[in-house]
Design a protein around this motif. Sequence first.
Motif, PDB file in Angstrom:
ATOM      1  N   TYR A 241      12.681   4.381  -6.211  1.00  0.00           N
ATOM      2  CA  TYR A 241      12.581   3.993  -4.809  1.00  0.00           C
ATOM      3  C   TYR A 241      12.516   2.469  -4.726  1.00  0.00           C
ATOM      4  O   TYR A 241      12.106   1.786  -5.665  1.00  0.00           O
ATOM      5  CB  TYR A 241      11.358   4.621  -4.136  1.00  0.00           C
ATOM      6  CG  TYR A 241      10.043   4.292  -4.806  1.00  0.00           C
ATOM      7  CD1 TYR A 241       9.310   3.164  -4.437  1.00  0.00           C
ATOM      8  CD2 TYR A 241       9.535   5.108  -5.807  1.00  0.00           C
ATOM      9  CE1 TYR A 241       8.107   2.859  -5.059  1.00  0.00           C
ATOM     10  CE2 TYR A 241       8.335   4.814  -6.430  1.00  0.00           C
ATOM     11  CZ  TYR A 241       7.626   3.690  -6.056  1.00  0.00           C
ATOM     12  OH  TYR A 241       6.439   3.380  -6.675  1.00  0.00           O
ATOM     13  N   ASP A 242      12.929   1.939  -3.595  1.00  0.00           N
ATOM     14  CA  ASP A 242      12.903   0.487  -3.413  1.00  0.00           C
ATOM     15  C   ASP A 242      13.114   0.173  -1.937  1.00  0.00           C
ATOM     16  O   ASP A 242      13.488   1.043  -1.141  1.00  0.00           O
ATOM     17  CB  ASP A 242      13.985  -0.184  -4.258  1.00  0.00           C
ATOM     18  CG  ASP A 242      13.664  -1.648  -4.564  1.00  0.00           C
ATOM     19  OD1 ASP A 242      12.684  -2.167  -3.990  1.00  0.00           O
ATOM     20  OD2 ASP A 242      14.392  -2.259  -5.364  1.00  0.00           O
ATOM     21  N   VAL A 243      12.893  -1.090  -1.609  1.00  0.00           N
ATOM     22  CA  VAL A 243      13.046  -1.571  -0.236  1.00  0.00           C
ATOM     23  C   VAL A 243      14.174  -2.599  -0.206  1.00  0.00           C
ATOM     24  O   VAL A 243      14.242  -3.458  -1.096  1.00  0.00           O
ATOM     25  CB  VAL A 243      11.730  -2.213   0.261  1.00  0.00           C
ATOM     26  CG1 VAL A 243      11.913  -2.842   1.637  1.00  0.00           C
ATOM     27  CG2 VAL A 243      10.616  -1.175   0.284  1.00  0.00           C
ATOM     28  N   PRO A 244      15.069  -2.536   0.770  1.00  0.00           N
ATOM     29  CA  PRO A 244      16.130  -3.547   0.870  1.00  0.00           C
ATOM     30  C   PRO A 244      15.559  -4.954   0.977  1.00  0.00           C
ATOM     31  O   PRO A 244      14.440  -5.155   1.462  1.00  0.00           O
ATOM     32  CB  PRO A 244      16.873  -3.147   2.158  1.00  0.00           C
ATOM     33  CG  PRO A 244      16.587  -1.691   2.325  1.00  0.00           C
ATOM     34  CD  PRO A 244      15.195  -1.492   1.808  1.00  0.00           C
TER      35      PRO A 244
ATOM     36  N   ARG B 196       0.833  -1.210   0.000  1.00  0.00           N
ATOM     37  CA  ARG B 196       0.000   0.000   0.000  1.00  0.00           C
ATOM     38  C   ARG B 196       0.864   1.256   0.000  1.00  0.00           C
ATOM     39  O   ARG B 196       0.589   2.219  -0.719  1.00  0.00           O
ATOM     40  CB  ARG B 196      -0.929   0.012   1.226  1.00  0.00           C
ATOM     41  CG  ARG B 196      -2.051  -0.997   1.171  1.00  0.00           C
ATOM     42  CD  ARG B 196      -3.160  -0.642   2.159  1.00  0.00           C
ATOM     43  NE  ARG B 196      -2.688  -0.598   3.537  1.00  0.00           N
ATOM     44  CZ  ARG B 196      -2.590  -1.662   4.329  1.00  0.00           C
ATOM     45  NH1 ARG B 196      -2.919  -2.865   3.860  1.00  0.00           N
ATOM     46  NH2 ARG B 196      -2.179  -1.544   5.576  1.00  0.00           N
ATOM     47  N   LEU B 197       1.905   1.235   0.802  1.00  0.00           N
ATOM     48  CA  LEU B 197       2.761   2.411   0.911  1.00  0.00           C
ATOM     49  C   LEU B 197       3.496   2.690  -0.401  1.00  0.00           C
ATOM     50  O   LEU B 197       3.545   3.835  -0.870  1.00  0.00           O
ATOM     51  CB  LEU B 197       3.756   2.222   2.053  1.00  0.00           C
ATOM     52  CG  LEU B 197       4.688   3.409   2.323  1.00  0.00           C
ATOM     53  CD1 LEU B 197       4.830   3.653   3.815  1.00  0.00           C
ATOM     54  CD2 LEU B 197       6.065   3.171   1.703  1.00  0.00           C
ATOM     55  N   LEU B 198       4.061   1.653  -1.000  1.00  0.00           N
ATOM     56  CA  LEU B 198       4.805   1.846  -2.247  1.00  0.00           C
ATOM     57  C   LEU B 198       3.875   2.292  -3.377  1.00  0.00           C
ATOM     58  O   LEU B 198       4.274   3.082  -4.241  1.00  0.00           O
ATOM     59  CB  LEU B 198       5.538   0.560  -2.628  1.00  0.00           C
ATOM     60  CG  LEU B 198       6.643   0.113  -1.657  1.00  0.00           C
ATOM     61  CD1 LEU B 198       7.307  -1.171  -2.151  1.00  0.00           C
ATOM     62  CD2 LEU B 198       7.690   1.202  -1.464  1.00  0.00           C
ATOM     63  N   ASN B 199       2.650   1.802  -3.367  1.00  0.00           N
ATOM     64  CA  ASN B 199       1.683   2.237  -4.379  1.00  0.00           C
ATOM     65  C   ASN B 199       1.387   3.730  -4.262  1.00  0.00           C
ATOM     66  O   ASN B 199       1.174   4.417  -5.266  1.00  0.00           O
ATOM     67  CB  ASN B 199       0.380   1.439  -4.253  1.00  0.00           C
ATOM     68  CG  ASN B 199       0.517   0.018  -4.775  1.00  0.00           C
ATOM     69  OD1 ASN B 199       1.418  -0.278  -5.566  1.00  0.00           O
ATOM     70  ND2 ASN B 199      -0.361  -0.869  -4.337  1.00  0.00           N
ATOM     71  N   LYS B 200       1.379   4.229  -3.042  1.00  0.00           N
ATOM     72  CA  LYS B 200       1.124   5.654  -2.832  1.00  0.00           C
ATOM     73  C   LYS B 200       2.247   6.525  -3.398  1.00  0.00           C
ATOM     74  O   LYS B 200       2.031   7.689  -3.754  1.00  0.00           O
ATOM     75  CB  LYS B 200       0.956   5.946  -1.333  1.00  0.00           C
ATOM     76  CG  LYS B 200      -0.391   5.537  -0.747  1.00  0.00           C
ATOM     77  CD  LYS B 200      -0.430   5.823   0.743  1.00  0.00           C
ATOM     78  CE  LYS B 200      -1.815   5.557   1.325  1.00  0.00           C
ATOM     79  NZ  LYS B 200      -2.788   6.611   0.932  1.00  0.00           N
ATOM     80  N   LEU B 201       3.454   5.963  -3.479  1.00  0.00           N
ATOM     81  CA  LEU B 201       4.595   6.737  -3.975  1.00  0.00           C
ATOM     82  C   LEU B 201       4.622   6.833  -5.498  1.00  0.00           C
ATOM     83  O   LEU B 201       5.304   7.702  -6.051  1.00  0.00           O
ATOM     84  CB  LEU B 201       5.910   6.111  -3.492  1.00  0.00           C
ATOM     85  CG  LEU B 201       6.241   6.271  -2.007  1.00  0.00           C
ATOM     86  CD1 LEU B 201       7.522   5.519  -1.665  1.00  0.00           C
ATOM     87  CD2 LEU B 201       6.380   7.745  -1.629  1.00  0.00           C
ATOM     88  N   GLU B 202       3.900   5.951  -6.160  1.00  0.00           N
ATOM     89  CA  GLU B 202       3.899   5.956  -7.625  1.00  0.00           C
ATOM     90  C   GLU B 202       3.431   7.307  -8.157  1.00  0.00           C
ATOM     91  O   GLU B 202       2.439   7.866  -7.699  1.00  0.00           O
ATOM     92  CB  GLU B 202       2.987   4.846  -8.159  1.00  0.00           C
ATOM     93  CG  GLU B 202       3.618   3.474  -8.118  1.00  0.00           C
ATOM     94  CD  GLU B 202       2.800   2.451  -8.899  1.00  0.00           C
ATOM     95  OE1 GLU B 202       2.079   2.856  -9.831  1.00  0.00           O
ATOM     96  OE2 GLU B 202       2.876   1.261  -8.557  1.00  0.00           O
ATOM     97  N   GLY B 203       4.195   7.815  -9.121  1.00  0.00           N
ATOM     98  CA  GLY B 203       3.858   9.096  -9.718  1.00  0.00           C
ATOM     99  C   GLY B 203       4.422  10.289  -8.971  1.00  0.00           C
ATOM    100  O   GLY B 203       4.333  11.420  -9.451  1.00  0.00           O
ATOM    101  N   HIS B 204       4.993  10.040  -7.791  1.00  0.00           N
ATOM    102  CA  HIS B 204       5.573  11.131  -6.997  1.00  0.00           C
ATOM    103  C   HIS B 204       7.101  11.030  -6.928  1.00  0.00           C
ATOM    104  O   HIS B 204       7.792  12.039  -7.012  1.00  0.00           O
ATOM    105  CB  HIS B 204       4.989  11.122  -5.580  1.00  0.00           C
ATOM    106  CG  HIS B 204       3.516  11.332  -5.522  1.00  0.00           C
ATOM    107  ND1 HIS B 204       2.927  12.576  -5.640  1.00  0.00           N
ATOM    108  CD2 HIS B 204       2.491  10.436  -5.377  1.00  0.00           C
ATOM    109  CE1 HIS B 204       1.614  12.453  -5.564  1.00  0.00           C
ATOM    110  NE2 HIS B 204       1.319  11.165  -5.398  1.00  0.00           N
TER     111      HIS B 204
END
Length: 341
Positions: free
Chosen positions: A37-40, A25-33
């Motif tokens: 970005y990525d998670v280890p 959910r959190l990564l989806n919110k970052l899309e387009g902004h």
Amino acid sequence: MGGNALKNVVTRRYARDEYYLLKERLLNKLEGHIDKYDVPKEFPCKESFGDLDVLMVCPLSINIEHLIEDLFHPAEIYHNGDVYSFDFEQFQIDFILVEKNIFENAIVYLSYSDLGGLIGNICHKIGLKYGIQGLWMNVHTKEFDPTTTSTKLILSTNVKDIFDFLGYNYEQYIKGFDNENEFFQWIIDGKYFCSIYFDDNQLNHAHRQRTSKRPIYIKFREYLNIKDLLNNSINESTEDQNELIRIVREKALIYFNKQQDYDKGLNQRQEKRLFKDKYNGRFFSDIDGKNHMIRVHMENFQRRIAKTDEEFHQWVLNTDNDIIQSEIDKYKYELKQNQSS
């Protein structure tokens, strides 16, 4: 990064399944902004999580705090350097801002709880440094003497090249590790691994304090004990260790094609030391007894000799000490004459 940055809001640990849902959910919110970005990487068998690290390259046009407020509406945001910690659905999120050129290596460094810390400890023992910025070495004015001044020589930020040099299976890293033991064995299989590097008796007090708070480091030592590797470690003499460091550093300079940069850095350190020996504030400390004016006199003298900093730097390096002293004496004499007239 640690799960304890927020002090004014209640957060909790998440079980594995709810953590993965929250992450999505959190990564989806970052899309387009945020473009990058990525998670280890994480162990798939890990049962619970205390926080979520998200590395990102943030454009200058974006105010990251405003973005966090707009997208996640946290009760608290804590800013420490390049890390922005905040709460989202009672869970701590850490946005870690990195430069684009080190993004991939930063992801790797923070993967599997402490991959970078374990490899970094090994690199430290063989005369290299490993961190979010990549692999580098400190070029000291005098080799094997860390008390002398140094410059930082980046060897590589390319993950595969770094792993290949250190003897780590890059393909295995990309494939991933199912559990901690697989990961630990991968660390052990590296070219320069030596169990004594993880012996508490070989660490200084500050290092012992840091590692005692790192769960994955503690588990790694337990794994070494199970394998009876710590008990079989052999102390090396200072001479042997210095020889190993010399060999590794020479190999690294060749492998990463950095010998010319190393020589340049060493020359710069030597030139800087020579410059300070030949020209420094003590030559002007006897003028009027006013120490706060030393810098002013040095700058005035420099303008008297050369038009630019570089010209003056070269003049000092290329000029005999007696001539430098003579020119300084002339400056002092003329200054005294002007003050008395």
